[in-house]
Design a protein around this motif. Sequence first.
Motif, PDB file in Angstrom:
ATOM      1  N   ASP A  66      -9.655  -3.125  -0.488  1.00 47.74           N
ATOM      2  CA  ASP A  66      -9.932  -2.822   0.914  1.00 47.74           C
ATOM      3  C   ASP A  66      -9.488  -1.392   1.196  1.00 47.74           C
ATOM      4  O   ASP A  66      -8.923  -0.727   0.330  1.00 47.74           O
ATOM      5  N   SER A  67      -9.770  -0.921   2.394  1.00 46.03           N
ATOM      6  CA  SER A  67      -9.398   0.444   2.766  1.00 46.03           C
ATOM      7  C   SER A  67      -8.184   0.473   3.685  1.00 46.03           C
ATOM      8  O   SER A  67      -7.835   1.512   4.232  1.00 46.03           O
ATOM      9  N   GLU A  68      -7.534  -0.677   3.868  1.00 45.67           N
ATOM     10  CA  GLU A  68      -6.333  -0.742   4.700  1.00 45.67           C
ATOM     11  C   GLU A  68      -5.140  -0.168   3.938  1.00 45.67           C
ATOM     12  O   GLU A  68      -5.097  -0.187   2.716  1.00 45.67           O
ATOM     13  N   ASN A  69      -4.161   0.320   4.695  1.00 44.71           N
ATOM     14  CA  ASN A  69      -2.945   0.823   4.074  1.00 44.71           C
ATOM     15  C   ASN A  69      -1.789   0.641   5.042  1.00 44.71           C
ATOM     16  O   ASN A  69      -1.988   0.444   6.241  1.00 44.71           O
ATOM     17  N   SER A  70      -0.581   0.693   4.524  1.00 46.24           N
ATOM     18  CA  SER A  70       0.611   0.530   5.347  1.00 46.24           C
ATOM     19  C   SER A  70       1.796   1.150   4.621  1.00 46.24           C
ATOM     20  O   SER A  70       1.727   1.465   3.427  1.00 46.24           O
ATOM     21  N   ILE A  71       2.875   1.317   5.351  1.00 43.11           N
ATOM     22  CA  ILE A  71       4.109   1.814   4.740  1.00 43.11           C
ATOM     23  C   ILE A  71       4.554   0.869   3.633  1.00 43.11           C
ATOM     24  O   ILE A  71       4.947   1.303   2.546  1.00 43.11           O
ATOM     25  N   GLN A  72       4.471  -0.428   3.895  1.00 40.92           N
ATOM     26  CA  GLN A  72       4.885  -1.399   2.884  1.00 40.92           C
ATOM     27  C   GLN A  72       4.027  -1.296   1.630  1.00 40.92           C
ATOM     28  O   GLN A  72       4.539  -1.361   0.509  1.00 40.92           O
ATOM     29  N   GLU A  73       2.723  -1.116   1.806  1.00 44.76           N
ATOM     30  CA  GLU A  73       1.855  -0.982   0.634  1.00 44.76           C
ATOM     31  C   GLU A  73       2.234   0.249  -0.181  1.00 44.76           C
ATOM     32  O   GLU A  73       2.237   0.208  -1.417  1.00 44.76           O
ATOM     33  N   GLU A  74       2.561   1.346   0.503  1.00 47.15           N
ATOM     34  CA  GLU A  74       2.984   2.543  -0.227  1.00 47.15           C
ATOM     35  C   GLU A  74       4.279   2.285  -0.994  1.00 47.15           C
ATOM     36  O   GLU A  74       4.424   2.704  -2.145  1.00 47.15           O
ATOM     37  N   LEU A  75       5.222   1.600  -0.376  1.00 45.64           N
ATOM     38  CA  LEU A  75       6.466   1.267  -1.068  1.00 45.64           C
ATOM     39  C   LEU A  75       6.189   0.399  -2.293  1.00 45.64           C
ATOM     40  O   LEU A  75       6.762   0.609  -3.367  1.00 45.64           O
ATOM     41  N   ASP A  76       5.309  -0.577  -2.129  1.00 40.82           N
ATOM     42  CA  ASP A  76       4.976  -1.470  -3.239  1.00 40.82           C
ATOM     43  C   ASP A  76       4.350  -0.691  -4.395  1.00 40.82           C
ATOM     44  O   ASP A  76       4.681  -0.915  -5.569  1.00 40.82           O
TER      45      ASP A  76
END
Length: 244
Positions: A150-160
């Motif tokens: 998907d094209s969604e993103n978040s701070i948590q996704e970056e950390l992961d």
Amino acid sequence: MRINLLNIKSLQMQTFTAKKHRPDGAQGANPVYAAVKATDDVQISTVKKALEELKEVEYLPNDLIYMHAIGAKPPFNNGLEAYNWLKESGAEILYADFSNKNVHACLNFDTQKGITILINSNYKDDCSHADILAISEAIFHECGHGKDFDSENSIQEELDCLSLNVLAHKYYERKYPNVFKNHDSFLFSQGVSLYPKLFFNFYKTALKNRVAEKYGYLQSGDDKHKASKIAMSIKQIYKNATLI
């Protein structure tokens, strides 16, 4: 697997739906533009060697426990899982010029064309063993983003996804002692060698500030990456900074 690095014609500068970067219209947005570069045997060899190294990555047990404890959830259990995901997804790996020269790599998601991992063309002639390992870490990170499809993103996704870089880097340091010694170019000093220091610092202050500066505009978490305490703390740091 398709690694379409040969005889790629340069494209006109265009906006990619890069999960890592601010979308058009976002507050303070700076869209990243990329132009795919024609490549040669050097880049093909580098990527193939990087993928061979990635296949071997195994996490040190205590490192994985630590990541979970601080709230980072690696999208893959080892490098082989990411390698197999690349093969199954048909993702392409290409070199490209970026409008933002500080971007190491990014992922382009297109519902019609699929997934493309773009590596900064500044690194196209970097082919030492340390460079190959660094490129493999960048690919690993972008695989983490691509796995969501998907094209969604978040701070948590970056950390992961950053945790993938760190876990791979720690594995390489153990497998190849001193391999990164005396490598202080931008790719290392502001990339693969930086985040292990930030993640494994007891207080996490520098990590939080770094992630807030780069990704604080994103939401704390999303449906596939539930926000941890550290992600929410990073979001608050960003909010506080924007009020000054």
